[in-house]
Design an enzyme around this catalytic site. Structure first.
Site, mmCIF file in Angstrom:
data_model
loop_
_atom_site.group_PDB
_atom_site.id
_atom_site.type_symbol
_atom_site.label_atom_id
_atom_site.label_comp_id
_atom_site.label_asym_id
_atom_site.label_seq_id
_atom_site.Cartn_x
_atom_site.Cartn_y
_atom_site.Cartn_z
ATOM 1 N N GLY A 55 -2.450 -68.021 -17.980
ATOM 2 C CA GLY A 55 -2.682 -66.435 -17.388
ATOM 3 C C GLY A 55 -2.624 -67.150 -15.453
ATOM 4 N N TRP A 57 -1.200 -68.146 -13.616
ATOM 5 C CA TRP A 57 -0.300 -67.199 -12.265
ATOM 6 C C TRP A 57 -0.844 -65.385 -12.709
ATOM 7 C CZ3 TRP A 57 5.297 -68.957 -10.712
ATOM 8 C CH2 TRP A 57 5.227 -70.103 -10.543
ATOM 9 N N ASP A 75 4.871 -63.848 -22.459
ATOM 10 C CA ASP A 75 4.892 -65.709 -21.949
ATOM 11 C C ASP A 75 5.215 -65.590 -24.468
ATOM 12 O OD1 ASP A 75 4.059 -68.567 -21.236
ATOM 13 O OD2 ASP A 75 4.406 -69.181 -23.297
ATOM 14 N N ASP A 91 9.671 -63.394 -26.137
ATOM 15 C CA ASP A 91 10.883 -64.566 -25.468
ATOM 16 C C ASP A 91 11.740 -63.730 -24.738
ATOM 17 O OD1 ASP A 91 12.947 -65.659 -25.117
ATOM 18 O OD2 ASP A 91 13.638 -66.622 -27.348
ATOM 19 N N ASP A 116 8.100 -69.641 -13.786
ATOM 20 C CA ASP A 116 6.871 -70.983 -14.716
ATOM 21 C C ASP A 116 7.390 -71.908 -15.543
ATOM 22 O OD1 ASP A 116 5.195 -72.522 -13.536
ATOM 23 O OD2 ASP A 116 3.599 -72.431 -13.810
ATOM 24 N N LYS A 156 10.053 -72.115 -10.905
ATOM 25 C CA LYS A 156 10.454 -73.898 -11.242
ATOM 26 C C LYS A 156 11.748 -74.206 -11.792
ATOM 27 C CE LYS A 156 7.713 -75.425 -14.574
ATOM 28 N NZ LYS A 156 6.358 -75.573 -15.076
HETATM 29 C C1 LIG Z 1 4.046 -74.173 -17.277
HETATM 30 S S1 LIG Z 1 3.435 -72.915 -18.748
HETATM 31 C C2 LIG Z 1 3.356 -71.246 -17.714
HETATM 32 C C3 LIG Z 1 1.451 -71.672 -16.941
HETATM 33 C C4 LIG Z 1 0.860 -70.384 -16.246
HETATM 34 N N1 LIG Z 1 2.259 -70.378 -14.944
HETATM 35 C C5 LIG Z 1 0.158 -70.586 -15.744
HETATM 36 O O1 LIG Z 1 -0.657 -70.273 -14.590
HETATM 37 O O2 LIG Z 1 -0.983 -69.949 -16.324
HETATM 38 C C6 LIG Z 1 5.386 -72.649 -18.753
HETATM 39 C C7 LIG Z 1 5.172 -71.010 -20.639
HETATM 40 O O3 LIG Z 1 6.550 -71.102 -20.280
HETATM 41 C C8 LIG Z 1 7.072 -70.794 -21.221
HETATM 42 N N2 LIG Z 1 7.879 -70.361 -22.475
HETATM 43 C C9 LIG Z 1 9.036 -70.804 -22.906
HETATM 44 N N3 LIG Z 1 9.857 -71.144 -22.953
HETATM 45 C C10 LIG Z 1 9.835 -69.293 -22.607
HETATM 46 C C11 LIG Z 1 10.405 -67.739 -23.615
HETATM 47 N N4 LIG Z 1 11.837 -67.817 -23.447
HETATM 48 N N5 LIG Z 1 9.952 -66.730 -23.029
HETATM 49 C C12 LIG Z 1 9.031 -66.579 -23.049
HETATM 50 N N6 LIG Z 1 8.264 -67.919 -22.297
HETATM 51 C C13 LIG Z 1 8.644 -68.955 -21.992
HETATM 52 C C14 LIG Z 1 5.722 -72.070 -22.425
HETATM 53 O O4 LIG Z 1 4.842 -71.182 -23.755
HETATM 54 C C15 LIG Z 1 4.888 -72.039 -21.543
HETATM 55 O O5 LIG Z 1 3.626 -71.261 -22.232
#
Ligand SMILES: C[S@@+](CC[C@H](N)C(=O)[O-])C[C@H]1O[C@@H](n2cnc3c(N)ncnc32)[C@H](O)[C@@H]1O
Length: 247
Positions: A55, A57, A75, A91, A116, A156
């Site tokens: 959370g 961002w 997420d 998803d 991200d 990203k």
């Molecule tokens: C680096 S973290 C994000 C950090 C976030 N921006 C923050 O500042 O707190 C990447 C996230 O992408 C999510 N993710 C990966 N594949 C996903 C999908 N298909 N749908 C939704 N979220 C996904 C992961 O669960 C993970 O929590």
């Protein structure tokens, strides 16, 4: 060893700053630095935060959009609520989740997408990097039709094979597409952010990024394989057998 120590130290320092500032993750500073440099979010913007857990961002996006804006995050993992944001578990590549996300905006268009997203890391770099780019391509395909004209998209990506192809496919949809490496992610990995500004919807049936991206990767793969139809080039060189008395 020294490099590793410096990297860990820098990460720790961002983590401490995040904690002191009330942010949940050091990644919050990445979005702040992207905003400082590229001005992607305005007060009152409708912002979609893709891959929003835990959370960080979303916290920054709420600050940037202010009271009249709206932040919807999505997420696979659930987040502790963020004041002013609607964080959905699901998803983003799943149609059902996509509908819930769009309904949450109560609007036919979104102003900004910040993503991200990172797939589950297997530790096999080639696979992780390829899966990550495919996921990014899918996020574009979902979001581009609802991103308003003039809207912005930040995502990203992990540097490596396919990045140039992906950028080439994204470029026709925006006025500018730039790579940006925020201080908070420098030295930590090969991640970089694509900052795509001023969306201009591409006309025609072939606008989708993911199928074209897969095709371009297949072409690249094919291009590396020897083509048996091509005749060997004729040269004027011939190999002279070394005579036993040659020195
Ligand atoms: C680096 S973290 C994000 C950090 C976030 N921006 C923050 O500042 O707190 C990447 C996230 O992408 C999510 N993710 C990966 N594949 C996903 C999908 N298909 N749908 C939704 N979220 C996904 C992961 O669960 C993970 O929590």
């Amino acid at each position: 060893m020294v490099d590793r120590w410096v990297q860990d130290h820098q990460r720790d320092s961002w983590r401490k700053q995040a904690k002191a500032s009330g942010y949940r993750a050091r990644s919050a500073f990445k979005l702040k630095q992207i905003q400082e440099r590229h001005k992607i979010v305005e007060k009152g913007s409708l912002v979609l935060d893709v891959g929003c857990h835990p959370g960080g961002w979303a916290q920054v996006a709420v600050e940037l959009t202010g009271e009249n804006g709206k932040v919807v995050g999505v997420d696979l993992q659930s987040c502790v609520p963020v004041d002013g944001a609607n964080l959905i578990v699901g998803d983003i590549t799943d149609e059902h989740t996509q509908k819930i996300v769009l309904d949450a905006f109560e609007s036919s268009t979104i102003d900004v997408v910040v993503s991200d997203i990172s797939p589950h890391i297997t530790g096999k770099w080639d696979i992780d990097q390829a899966v990550s780019l495919m996921l990014v391509a899918e996020v574009f395909d979902f979001a581009l039709p609802v991103l308003r004209k003039g809207g912005n998209f930040v995502t990203k990506i992990f540097q490596g094979v396919g990045v140039e192809e992906l950028i080439d496919l994204v470029k026709p949809h925006f006025q500018t597409v730039k790579r940006f490496s925020p201080m908070a992610s420098r030295n930590s990995s090969s991640e970089v952010y694509l900052v795509c500004k001023n969306h201009g919807p591409k006309k025609g049936p072939d606008w989708k990024i993911r199928p074209a991206f897969e095709e371009s990767l297949n072409e690249r793969k094919g291009g590396l394989e020897p083509n048996e139809d091509i005749e060997p080039a004729k040269t004027t060189f011939s190999i002279r057998k070394r005579r036993s008395n040659d020195n």
